[in-house]
Write a protein that holds these residues in place. Structure first.
Motif, PDB file in Angstrom:
ATOM      1  N   SER A   1       0.872   1.494   2.528  1.00 18.23           N
ATOM      2  CA  SER A   1       1.370   0.118   2.603  1.00 18.23           C
ATOM      3  C   SER A   1       2.848   0.024   2.248  1.00 18.23           C
ATOM      4  N   THR A   2       3.231   0.699   1.165  1.00 13.37           N
ATOM      5  CA  THR A   2       4.641   0.612   0.770  1.00 13.37           C
ATOM      6  C   THR A   2       5.535   1.312   1.786  1.00 13.37           C
ATOM      7  N   GLY A   3       5.046   2.430   2.359  1.00 13.34           N
ATOM      8  CA  GLY A   3       5.835   3.113   3.386  1.00 13.34           C
ATOM      9  C   GLY A   3       6.056   2.237   4.605  1.00 13.34           C
ATOM     10  N   ILE A   4       4.996   1.525   5.014  1.00 11.14           N
ATOM     11  CA  ILE A   4       5.121   0.625   6.157  1.00 11.14           C
ATOM     12  C   ILE A   4       6.095  -0.498   5.838  1.00 11.14           C
ATOM     13  N   ALA A   5       5.988  -1.070   4.647  1.00  8.01           N
ATOM     14  CA  ALA A   5       6.883  -2.159   4.244  1.00  8.01           C
ATOM     15  C   ALA A   5       8.336  -1.692   4.204  1.00  8.01           C
ATOM     16  N   GLN A   6       8.555  -0.490   3.687  1.00  2.92           N
ATOM     17  CA  GLN A   6       9.907   0.054   3.622  1.00  2.92           C
ATOM     18  C   GLN A   6      10.488   0.246   5.021  1.00  2.92           C
ATOM     19  N   PHE A   7       9.679   0.805   5.905  1.00  7.02           N
ATOM     20  CA  PHE A   7      10.132   1.020   7.279  1.00  7.02           C
ATOM     21  C   PHE A   7      10.417  -0.305   7.981  1.00  7.02           C
TER      22      PHE A   7
ATOM     23  N   ALA B   1       8.315  -6.742  -4.089  1.00  2.09           N
ATOM     24  CA  ALA B   1       9.732  -6.377  -4.012  1.00  2.09           C
ATOM     25  C   ALA B   1      10.560  -7.184  -4.998  1.00  2.09           C
ATOM     26  N   VAL B   2      11.557  -6.535  -5.530  1.00  5.54           N
ATOM     27  CA  VAL B   2      12.619  -7.201  -6.282  1.00  5.54           C
ATOM     28  C   VAL B   2      13.856  -7.059  -5.416  1.00  5.54           C
ATOM     29  N   ILE B   3      14.439  -8.180  -5.032  1.00  3.35           N
ATOM     30  CA  ILE B   3      15.592  -8.182  -4.135  1.00  3.35           C
ATOM     31  C   ILE B   3      16.827  -8.543  -4.950  1.00  3.35           C
ATOM     32  N   LEU B   4      17.753  -7.614  -5.030  1.00  2.87           N
ATOM     33  CA  LEU B   4      18.941  -7.780  -5.866  1.00  2.87           C
ATOM     34  C   LEU B   4      20.189  -7.893  -5.006  1.00  2.87           C
ATOM     35  N   HIS B   5      21.023  -8.870  -5.319  1.00  2.69           N
ATOM     36  CA  HIS B   5      22.291  -9.074  -4.616  1.00  2.69           C
ATOM     37  C   HIS B   5      23.453  -8.994  -5.611  1.00  2.69           C
TER      38      HIS B   5
ATOM     39  N   LEU C   1      14.068  -3.246  -4.305  1.00  4.93           N
ATOM     40  CA  LEU C   1      13.199  -2.371  -5.089  1.00  4.93           C
ATOM     41  C   LEU C   1      11.775  -2.595  -4.595  1.00  4.93           C
ATOM     42  N   PHE C   2      11.156  -1.556  -4.082  1.00  2.33           N
ATOM     43  CA  PHE C   2       9.807  -1.652  -3.533  1.00  2.33           C
ATOM     44  C   PHE C   2       8.777  -1.246  -4.583  1.00  2.33           C
ATOM     45  N   TYR C   3       7.807  -2.116  -4.772  1.00  7.30           N
ATOM     46  CA  TYR C   3       6.735  -1.885  -5.739  1.00  7.30           C
ATOM     47  C   TYR C   3       5.377  -1.984  -5.062  1.00  7.30           C
TER      48      TYR C   3
END
Length: 198
Positions: free
Chosen positions: A126-132, A51-55, A97-99
Motif C-alpha cells: 500500500s505504501t509503495g503504491i501511494a509513493q508511486f 502522510a505528513v506533508i511539510l512545506h 513523509l509516508f507512514y
C-alpha cells in the motif's frame, strides 16, 4: 489514454537537484498529494497509508533533524558528503513523509486471522503504491522528487516535532521541488532476464 499513462510513468524520475520555485501554489501541491494517496488502492480497502506533508521552513526542519541524527553515527571526518546530500534535499520546497498506520494493520489481523501474516506485507504494498502515485502526480505537475529512506533514524524526533500518532510507522521520505538539473540516461536490464511470457 494508455499512451498518456505510460508517458506519465516514464516522466517520473529521481530528481536530486531541487529548488523552491514550484509551478503550483503550496495548497495545490498539498491537494495533489492528498488526492494521489486517497486514490491509491490498498488491501481490503484498508486505507492504511498516512502522510505528513511539510512545506518551507517545516520541510527544512525535517532535514535538519535527519542531519542531526546522521551526525551521531557518521564520523565527523566523513560527514561532508552526507551533509551535502541532505542539504540537496533541504534545498527543495517540501517533503512528504509516508507512514503506515499499524493500528489498521493489527485490526485487520484480528478481524481476518486467516490472512494475519500477510497484512504487514500488504501494508508495504500500500505504501509503495501511494509513493508511486504521489511521485507520478508530482512529475505530471512538473515537480521534481526522489524517494529516500532515512527511517528509523529520525522517527522519534519527527514524531515529537509534528505530533505524529504512535501507531504511524515511517516508511519513506519524498523531498520535492523545482527541477534544477537534467536527468541522467535511464538504463534497463534485458527483458529476457526480467520477464517470462508464455
Amino acid at each position: 489514454m494508455t499512451k498518456q499513462y505510460l508517458a506519465a510513468i516514464k516522466n517520473r524520475r529521481s530528481q536530486y537537484a531541487l529548488g523552491k520555485d514550484l509551478p503550483l501554489a503550496e495548497q495545490e501541491v498539498t491537494e495533489l498529494i492528498k488526492e494521489a494517496i486517497r486514490q491509491s488502492p490498498s488491501a481490503f480497502n484498508s486505507q492504511s497509508s498516512r502522510a505528513v506533508i511539510l512545506h518551507g521552513a517545516q520541510h527544512e526542519k525535517f532535514w535538519e533533524i535527519v542531519k542531526n541524527e546522521l551526525q551521531k553515527i557518521v564520523p565527523a571526518e566523513n560527514f561532508a558528503p552526507t551533509e551535502e546530500k541532505v542539504n540537496s534535499f533541504a534545498a527543495g520546497a517540501g517533503t512528504v513523509l509516508f507512514y503506515e498506520d499499524q493500528d489498521v494493520v493489527k485490526g485487520l489481523q484480528e478481524n481476518f486471522a486467516l490472512y494475519a501474516d500477510n497484512f504487514p506485507i500488504w501494508s508495504e504494498h500500500s505504501t509503495g503504491i501511494a509513493q508511486f502515485a504521489v511521485w507520478t502526480a508530482l512529475a505530471e505537475a512538473n515537480i521534481g522528487a526522489s524517494l529516500q529512506h532515512y527511517n528509523p533514524l529520525p522517527d522519534a524526533a519527527v514524531a515529537a516535532e509534528w505530533k505524529v500518532p504512535a501507531s504511524w510507522k515511517l516508511r519513506a521520505q519524498m523531498p520535492f521541488g523545482s527541477h534544477q538539473g537534467e536527468f541522467s540516461e535511464k538504463e534497463f536490464m534485458a527483458d529476457e532476464d526480467r520477464f517470462i511470457v508464455q
